[in-house]
Motif scaffolding. Structure first.
Motif, PDB file in Angstrom:
ATOM      1  N   SER A  56       0.857  -1.188   0.000  1.00  0.00           N
ATOM      2  CA  SER A  56       0.000   0.000   0.000  1.00  0.00           C
ATOM      3  C   SER A  56       0.889   1.232   0.000  1.00  0.00           C
ATOM      4  CB  SER A  56      -0.902   0.021   1.234  1.00  0.00           C
ATOM      5  OG  SER A  56      -1.786  -1.072   1.189  1.00  0.00           O
ATOM      6  N   HIS A  57       0.381   2.294  -0.642  1.00  0.00           N
ATOM      7  CA  HIS A  57       1.175   3.517  -0.761  1.00  0.00           C
ATOM      8  C   HIS A  57       0.309   4.731  -0.441  1.00  0.00           C
ATOM      9  CE1 HIS A  57       4.677   5.693  -2.218  1.00  0.00           C
ATOM     10  NE2 HIS A  57       3.834   6.560  -2.724  1.00  0.00           N
ATOM     11  N   ALA A  58       0.743   5.537   0.514  1.00  0.00           N
ATOM     12  CA  ALA A  58       0.002   6.744   0.901  1.00  0.00           C
ATOM     13  C   ALA A  58       0.069   7.775  -0.222  1.00  0.00           C
ATOM     14  CB  ALA A  58       0.570   7.317   2.188  1.00  0.00           C
ATOM     15  N   ARG A  59      -1.063   8.349  -0.579  1.00  0.00           N
ATOM     16  CA  ARG A  59      -1.152   9.370  -1.631  1.00  0.00           C
ATOM     17  C   ARG A  59      -2.023  10.512  -1.158  1.00  0.00           C
ATOM     18  NH1 ARG A  59       2.285  10.008  -5.102  1.00  0.00           N
ATOM     19  NH2 ARG A  59       0.826  10.987  -6.495  1.00  0.00           N
ATOM     20  N   GLU A  60      -1.724  11.692  -1.678  1.00  0.00           N
ATOM     21  CA  GLU A  60      -2.548  12.871  -1.407  1.00  0.00           C
ATOM     22  C   GLU A  60      -3.852  12.760  -2.201  1.00  0.00           C
ATOM     23  OE1 GLU A  60      -1.943  15.504   0.676  1.00  0.00           O
ATOM     24  OE2 GLU A  60      -0.227  14.326   1.353  1.00  0.00           O
ATOM     25  N   PRO A  61      -4.932  13.385  -1.696  1.00  0.00           N
ATOM     26  CA  PRO A  61      -6.204  13.362  -2.434  1.00  0.00           C
ATOM     27  C   PRO A  61      -6.073  14.015  -3.809  1.00  0.00           C
ATOM     28  CG  PRO A  61      -6.532  14.112  -0.189  1.00  0.00           C
ATOM     29  CD  PRO A  61      -5.056  14.052  -0.402  1.00  0.00           C
ATOM     30  N   GLY A  62      -6.844  13.514  -4.756  1.00  0.00           N
ATOM     31  CA  GLY A  62      -6.878  14.074  -6.096  1.00  0.00           C
ATOM     32  C   GLY A  62      -6.607  13.022  -7.157  1.00  0.00           C
TER      33      GLY A  62
END
Length: 108
Positions: free
Chosen positions: A67-73
């Protein structure tokens, strides 16, 4: 004189997640099928925008999951396989999936 044919590049990875057009909460699940044949030793995975990059050994695995944390959008993803000699597969591209704003925390 005998000649040995060079190894062909590995097959590109199959991306099972993320999927085009799907909305995810962060962290985004990454699931790659990496049957690049016996020659593939390493995978690369890239998120855009931002250029988050991951390169890791396959350790003879047929699947990679993390899993990889990403910013919204809106986001894009690409991945490829490499041999020990750095021969590379074609990229597999996932154009535009969406990362949702994290759910609001309730204060009780």
């Amino acid at each position: 004189m005998s000649s040995i044919a060079p190894l062909s590049p590995p097959n590109p990875p199959k991306v099972h997640s993320p999927i085009v057009g799907v909305a995810y909460h962060s962290p985004v699940p990454v699931h790659l099928e990496v049957n690049g044949g016996a020659v593939a030793r390493t995978y690369q995975a890239n998120f855009h925008p931002g250029g988050d990059h991951k390169e890791d050994s396959l350790n003879n695995q047929a699947f990679v999951k993390y899993s990889h944390a990403r910013e919204p959008g809106p986001n894009k993803f690409d991945s490829r396989l490499l041999t020990e000699d750095r021969e590379q597969s074609d990229y597999t591209f996932v154009d535009w999936f969406y990362v949702l704003t994290p759910p609001a925390k309730s204060f009780g």
